[in-house]
Design an enzyme around this catalytic site. Structure first.
Site, mmCIF file in Angstrom:
data_model
loop_
_atom_site.group_PDB
_atom_site.id
_atom_site.type_symbol
_atom_site.label_atom_id
_atom_site.label_comp_id
_atom_site.label_asym_id
_atom_site.label_seq_id
_atom_site.Cartn_x
_atom_site.Cartn_y
_atom_site.Cartn_z
ATOM 1 N N GLU A 149 0.802 -1.235 0.000
ATOM 2 C CA GLU A 149 0.000 0.000 0.000
ATOM 3 C C GLU A 149 0.834 1.285 0.000
ATOM 4 O O GLU A 149 0.597 2.194 0.797
ATOM 5 C CB GLU A 149 -0.976 -0.024 1.186
ATOM 6 C CG GLU A 149 -1.914 -1.222 1.118
ATOM 7 C CD GLU A 149 -2.796 -1.404 2.350
ATOM 8 O OE1 GLU A 149 -2.790 -0.538 3.234
ATOM 9 O OE2 GLU A 149 -3.493 -2.431 2.414
ATOM 10 N N ASN A 190 1.960 -5.225 -3.069
ATOM 11 C CA ASN A 190 0.552 -5.532 -2.764
ATOM 12 C C ASN A 190 -0.233 -4.247 -2.488
ATOM 13 O O ASN A 190 0.237 -3.372 -1.754
ATOM 14 C CB ASN A 190 0.546 -6.428 -1.501
ATOM 15 C CG ASN A 190 -0.807 -7.020 -1.174
ATOM 16 O OD1 ASN A 190 -1.447 -7.619 -2.029
ATOM 17 N ND2 ASN A 190 -1.257 -6.838 0.056
ATOM 18 N N HIS A 226 -10.593 -6.484 -2.273
ATOM 19 C CA HIS A 226 -11.664 -6.236 -1.301
ATOM 20 C C HIS A 226 -12.784 -5.576 -2.096
ATOM 21 O O HIS A 226 -12.771 -4.358 -2.324
ATOM 22 C CB HIS A 226 -11.181 -5.298 -0.188
ATOM 23 C CG HIS A 226 -10.108 -5.896 0.668
ATOM 24 N ND1 HIS A 226 -10.325 -6.990 1.485
ATOM 25 C CD2 HIS A 226 -8.797 -5.574 0.833
ATOM 26 C CE1 HIS A 226 -9.205 -7.302 2.114
ATOM 27 N NE2 HIS A 226 -8.263 -6.456 1.733
ATOM 28 N N GLU A 255 -6.258 -10.736 -1.185
ATOM 29 C CA GLU A 255 -7.025 -10.553 0.064
ATOM 30 C C GLU A 255 -8.517 -10.540 -0.243
ATOM 31 O O GLU A 255 -9.266 -9.691 0.245
ATOM 32 C CB GLU A 255 -6.633 -9.230 0.737
ATOM 33 C CG GLU A 255 -5.159 -9.078 1.008
ATOM 34 C CD GLU A 255 -4.784 -7.817 1.785
ATOM 35 O OE1 GLU A 255 -5.680 -7.096 2.263
ATOM 36 O OE2 GLU A 255 -3.576 -7.555 1.904
ATOM 37 N N ASP A 257 -12.393 -10.629 -0.530
ATOM 38 C CA ASP A 257 -13.667 -10.799 0.182
ATOM 39 C C ASP A 257 -14.724 -10.002 -0.565
ATOM 40 O O ASP A 257 -14.407 -9.126 -1.357
ATOM 41 C CB ASP A 257 -13.577 -10.429 1.675
ATOM 42 C CG ASP A 257 -12.878 -9.117 1.972
ATOM 43 O OD1 ASP A 257 -12.853 -8.231 1.093
ATOM 44 O OD2 ASP A 257 -12.360 -8.959 3.100
HETATM 45 O O1 G3I Z 1 -3.720 -8.260 18.770
HETATM 46 C C1 G3I Z 1 -4.636 -7.356 19.403
HETATM 47 C C2 G3I Z 1 -5.204 -7.963 20.643
HETATM 48 O O2 G3I Z 1 -4.164 -8.178 21.565
HETATM 49 C C3 G3I Z 1 -6.269 -7.022 21.216
HETATM 50 O O3 G3I Z 1 -6.891 -7.640 22.318
HETATM 51 C C4 G3I Z 1 -7.328 -6.705 20.174
HETATM 52 C C5 G3I Z 1 -8.367 -5.713 20.688
HETATM 53 O O4 G3I Z 1 -9.282 -5.350 19.679
HETATM 54 O O5 G3I Z 1 -6.711 -6.137 19.042
HETATM 55 C C6 G3I Z 1 -5.756 -7.021 18.448
HETATM 56 O O6 G3I Z 1 -5.171 -6.445 17.328
HETATM 57 C C7 G3I Z 1 -5.994 -6.245 16.190
HETATM 58 C C8 G3I Z 1 -5.506 -7.166 15.074
HETATM 59 O O7 G3I Z 1 -6.195 -6.863 13.883
HETATM 60 C C9 G3I Z 1 -5.692 -8.638 15.396
HETATM 61 O O8 G3I Z 1 -7.036 -8.936 15.564
HETATM 62 C C10 G3I Z 1 -5.865 -4.796 15.796
HETATM 63 O O9 G3I Z 1 -6.454 -3.975 16.767
HETATM 64 C C11 G3I Z 1 -6.514 -4.565 14.462
HETATM 65 O O10 G3I Z 1 -6.211 -3.241 14.014
HETATM 66 C C12 G3I Z 1 -5.975 -5.554 13.437
HETATM 67 O O11 G3I Z 1 -6.649 -5.342 12.217
HETATM 68 C C13 G3I Z 1 -6.008 -5.892 11.083
HETATM 69 C C14 G3I Z 1 -5.727 -4.771 10.086
HETATM 70 O O12 G3I Z 1 -5.164 -5.323 8.894
HETATM 71 C C15 G3I Z 1 -4.755 -3.744 10.656
HETATM 72 O O13 G3I Z 1 -4.677 -2.686 9.829
HETATM 73 C C16 G3I Z 1 -6.946 -6.905 10.458
HETATM 74 O O14 G3I Z 1 -7.070 -8.025 11.335
HETATM 75 C C17 G3I Z 1 -6.381 -7.383 9.117
HETATM 76 O O15 G3I Z 1 -7.353 -8.151 8.450
HETATM 77 C C18 G3I Z 1 -6.066 -6.182 8.243
HETATM 78 O O16 G3I Z 1 -5.491 -6.654 7.048
HETATM 79 C C19 G3I Z 1 -5.194 -5.661 6.065
HETATM 80 C C20 G3I Z 1 -3.972 -6.144 5.315
HETATM 81 O O17 G3I Z 1 -2.914 -6.409 6.215
HETATM 82 C C21 G3I Z 1 -3.545 -5.131 4.254
HETATM 83 N N1 G3I Z 1 -4.654 -4.829 3.379
HETATM 84 C C22 G3I Z 1 -5.884 -4.393 4.023
HETATM 85 C C23 G3I Z 1 -6.322 -5.445 5.043
HETATM 86 C C24 G3I Z 1 -7.645 -5.066 5.664
HETATM 87 O O18 G3I Z 1 -7.525 -3.883 6.425
#
Ligand code: G3I
Length: 336
Positions: A149, A190, A226, A255, A257
């Site tokens: 990105e 990506n 997406h 990715e 969905d």
């Molecule tokens: O690990 C912590 C956990 O300890 C805590 O209890 C919890 C509370 O909500 O948060 C957890 O972390 C989260 C993590 O996902 C794991 O679930 C983060 O807050 C959350 O921000 C994170 O979101 C991820 C996101 O990227 C971050 O920007 C999504 O799962 C993930 O699907 C998403 O993936 C991205 C790709 O990497 C790049 N392209 C876009 C895609 C969708 O946004």
């Protein structure tokens, strides 16, 4: 996001009876495709949720960690790497013979807070991070999203902490460091909206083509995919992916969905919405299969079930909150 999905699951369990779908055969999705079909996984779900784990094992032949390989998780402190989750995933992939795609080495998001106060040498920081991560898994990780990105919607470079400190060169450096750490790995750029925004796609392809011409190894481009039930059109998807292939890159729908716009506030999709979603998956899979085989890297679905999705309100995945197959699951196995 996980918290939100938990609320959705609870709401779903308390307020609705289980939805039933017409099932198709249980054979793996990937056995119906001529290219790898992968899924993004969450390590703690894999460890603790048996339904989740068995879907990953039985249905897909490639995996990407949804978060575990990101900078924040791998290098939480300046002098400390944490390999617990990544090692687990590498062992899992080996045990079940899954291709492992590394996501992601350089991104402006999910960075540890210490990095914002870093006053040392940024080039060495980047080199060390990439060398440690790629080098550790030299035998195990087939491919990497090296840079994620980095472009704006108008095709110019996004202003990020990496651009601020290293200038435009950071992208070249990242690919060079990754290649040096593992000469065999396939290296990807990506991004999102490449399937729908020709200006962004042009910016990315021009930039990467120029780098490649100067001798830098860049094997492929991840189109995140997406998408929603209505946007972009399948012709846009076909055209954009062919443009990438024609420019000489591997194409990864990295990715995927399908967010259902009609689902606002719902925990279930109607029969016609489920079918509409299934048709979207089928047409994207079919479009992908029509690319020249030498450009096909695979399709990765961004999560296992709607309960695990980063956008649970869109009910975007192949399995529902109860890990039941949705019509979209069967659609991915009906390649024309
Ligand atoms: O690990 C912590 C956990 O300890 C805590 O209890 C919890 C509370 O909500 O948060 C957890 O972390 C989260 C993590 O996902 C794991 O679930 C983060 O807050 C959350 O921000 C994170 O979101 C991820 C996101 O990227 C971050 O920007 C999504 O799962 C993930 O699907 C998403 O993936 C991205 C790709 O990497 C790049 N392209 C876009 C895609 C969708 O946004």
């Amino acid at each position: 996001m996980k918290k939100i999905s938990l609320y959705f699951s609870l709401f779903s369990l308390l307020s609705c009876s289980k939805q039933t779908f017409t099932a198709c055969d249980q054979s793996s999705i990937y056995s119906h495709a001529t290219f790898p079909v992968g899924v993004a996984v969450d390590v703690s779900e894999l460890k603790t949720n048996s339904q989740y784990r068995s879907i990953v094992i039985n249905q897909f032949n490639s995996i990407t960690a949804e978060n575990a390989f990101k900078f924040l998780h791998v290098q939480p402190d300046i002098n400390r790497y944490d390999w617990e989750e990544t090692d687990y995933l590498v062992d899992f992939a080996k045990q079940y013979n899954k291709r492992l795609h590394g996501h992601t080495l350089v991104w402006h998001s999910q960075l540890p807070s210490w990095i914002y106060g870093f006053t040392g040498n940024w080039k060495e920081l980047l080199r060390d991070h990439i060398t440690q991560e790629v080098g550790r898994y030299k035998q195990d990780i087939f491919s990497w999203d090296v840079v994620n990105e980095a472009f704006n919607e108008d095709g110019t470079l996004r202003s990020t902490i990496w651009l601020d400190h290293l200038g435009v060169d950071y992208i070249r450096l990242a690919f060079e460091f990754a290649h040096t750490a593992n000469l065999e790995a396939k290296l990807f750029y990506n991004d999102y909206n490449l399937e729908s925004n020709p200006a962004k796609l042009k910016g990315v392809i021009d930039f990467l083509t120029h780098l490649k011409a100067s001798g830098i190894q860049i094997d492929g481009i991840g189109m995140q995919m997406h998408i929603t039930n209505t946007f972009p059109s399948i012709n846009q998807v076909a055209e954009a992916s062919k443009t990438i292939a024609d420019a000489g890159f591997l194409v990864h729908f990295s990715e995927m969905d399908v967010y259902m716009n009609t689902a606002d506030g719902k925990t279930f999709l109607s029969k016609s919405e489920l079918q509409e979603q299934a048709n979207r998956y089928a047409s994207v899979f079919t479009t992908y299969s029509q690319l020249n085989e030498k450009n096909q890297f695979g399709i990765t679905i961004w999560g296992v079930s709607d309960a695990d999705s980063w956008i649970p309100a869109g009910l975007p995945l192949l399995f529902d909150y109860s890990y039941e197959q949705k019509p979209a699951y069967c659609a991915c196995k009906s390649l024309k």
